[in-house]
Design an enzyme around this catalytic site. Sequence first.
Site, PDB file in Angstrom:
ATOM      1  N   GLY A 153       0.825  -1.200  -0.028  1.00 47.24           N
ATOM      2  CA  GLY A 153      -0.023   0.044   0.103  1.00 47.24           C
ATOM      3  C   GLY A 153       0.977   1.126  -0.224  1.00 47.24           C
ATOM      4  O   GLY A 153       2.099   1.216  -0.536  1.00 47.24           O
ATOM      5  N   ALA A 236       4.070  -2.318  11.099  1.00 45.78           N
ATOM      6  CA  ALA A 236       2.633  -2.440  10.863  1.00 45.78           C
ATOM      7  C   ALA A 236       1.847  -2.651  11.961  1.00 45.78           C
ATOM      8  O   ALA A 236       1.706  -1.526  12.605  1.00 45.78           O
ATOM      9  CB  ALA A 236       2.626  -3.495   9.813  1.00 45.78           C
ATOM     10  N   ARG A 237       1.541  -3.893  12.466  1.00 48.94           N
ATOM     11  CA  ARG A 237       1.046  -4.127  13.763  1.00 48.94           C
ATOM     12  C   ARG A 237       1.835  -5.403  14.357  1.00 48.94           C
ATOM     13  O   ARG A 237       1.815  -6.218  13.519  1.00 48.94           O
ATOM     14  CB  ARG A 237      -0.552  -4.558  13.430  1.00 48.94           C
ATOM     15  CG  ARG A 237      -1.408  -3.095  13.142  1.00 48.94           C
ATOM     16  CD  ARG A 237      -1.549  -2.313  14.355  1.00 48.94           C
ATOM     17  NE  ARG A 237      -2.336  -0.955  14.207  1.00 48.94           N
ATOM     18  CZ  ARG A 237      -1.673   0.036  13.772  1.00 48.94           C
ATOM     19  NH1 ARG A 237      -0.475   0.258  13.846  1.00 48.94           N
ATOM     20  NH2 ARG A 237      -2.585   1.079  13.652  1.00 48.94           N
ATOM     21  N   GLU A 266       0.576  -4.594  22.925  1.00 51.92           N
ATOM     22  CA  GLU A 266       1.079  -3.129  23.589  1.00 51.92           C
ATOM     23  C   GLU A 266       0.275  -2.691  24.666  1.00 51.92           C
ATOM     24  O   GLU A 266      -1.095  -2.756  24.781  1.00 51.92           O
ATOM     25  CB  GLU A 266       1.044  -2.315  22.525  1.00 51.92           C
ATOM     26  CG  GLU A 266       2.070  -2.397  21.463  1.00 51.92           C
ATOM     27  CD  GLU A 266       1.857  -1.551  20.288  1.00 51.92           C
ATOM     28  OE1 GLU A 266       1.358  -0.262  20.125  1.00 51.92           O
ATOM     29  OE2 GLU A 266       2.440  -1.660  19.302  1.00 51.92           O
ATOM     30  N   HIS A 284       6.441   2.423  19.322  1.00 53.39           N
ATOM     31  CA  HIS A 284       5.190   2.552  18.447  1.00 53.39           C
ATOM     32  C   HIS A 284       5.447   4.014  18.141  1.00 53.39           C
ATOM     33  O   HIS A 284       4.364   4.863  18.347  1.00 53.39           O
ATOM     34  CB  HIS A 284       4.042   2.210  19.099  1.00 53.39           C
ATOM     35  CG  HIS A 284       2.924   2.090  17.956  1.00 53.39           C
ATOM     36  ND1 HIS A 284       1.831   1.144  18.143  1.00 53.39           N
ATOM     37  CD2 HIS A 284       2.806   2.737  16.607  1.00 53.39           C
ATOM     38  CE1 HIS A 284       1.217   1.326  16.982  1.00 53.39           C
ATOM     39  NE2 HIS A 284       1.724   1.975  15.942  1.00 53.39           N
TER      40      HIS A 284
END
Length: 325
Positions: A153, A236-237, A266, A284
């Site tokens: 993306g 990303a995650r 997290e 993050h």
Amino acid sequence: MRVLVTEPQPGKGIDLLKARYDVTVGQRGDYDSEERLKEVIGSYDALLSCLSTPVTGEVLRAGEKLRIVSNYAVGYNNIDVETAKELGILVSNTPDVLTEATADCAFTLLLSVARRMREAEDSLRAGEFDGWHPFGFLGTEVSGKNCGILGMGRIGRAFARRARGFGMKVLYHDTAQLSEADEKKYGATWVDSVDDLVSRSDFLSLHCPLTPETRHAINRERLAMMKPEAILINTARGPVVDEAALAEALHEKRIGGAGLDVFEKEPKVHPDLLTAPNCVLLPHIASATRETRARMSALAASSIISHLEGKPDDAIPTLVYRRES
Ligand code: DGY
């Protein structure tokens, strides 16, 4: 109209909202629980949430007047979008404005791990620097190496531009292949399976959203497919990677290293990652530049304003789904 902003944020978004609506701004942590949100959400027309705001189905159902949830992030896995759709509540995010900052951070992690920056700096700070050394902190070059990108993306493509700039060969996989023109533009080669991408990459950077399909996409089996010197980057995650399996692979030196900005649970970080070799861990911060966070704030507020002012869904480019008209 009433707007709930879960916590203060840099930028002018909150002022834009305050100029028009009755705005409540929480303090950090005030609205991080489903219970608390359920108690208050009923009196608000709009919610400006953060990644730590659990916008669950129950919260949405308790939002009797709620018309839009605007997330101060590009990712929106903290929001139950399916329930929002059912209830006709709009959901928006902050795409585009954080692309460059996030790609910068991912590439910084790649270089830091490749060149063992954290270990080298720790050693210097510990007073161990005794002059130039032929064997001192030998890392690995990036130029000429295969840079695998999972998720092509906006951020994946921005990362590809950086990788090309550093002379890397870009391989990618996503749910759909780029157009020929885009493949040419980004110098990127399609690889038709995740397994293939994982096993061919010298560096593997994750840029996919968290979905049921991508949860633990990098699991024990795929970690075992990685080259012994390969380096994994995740901005990303967290749950895209099985953290326990990654920590094990790092401790057993089955892969070369990892650079992580996101974690499975997290703000908790798997304790074995904290002690793993050649691992750079960040809290993050990929989108954390003053400029980006200010743009995110203005964009998140503008989606709320557009909707509450009655603009059609098509005029709000940040909506993550559009209602059928
Ligand atoms: C996002 O926007 O999804 C980032 O993870 C936080 O800025």
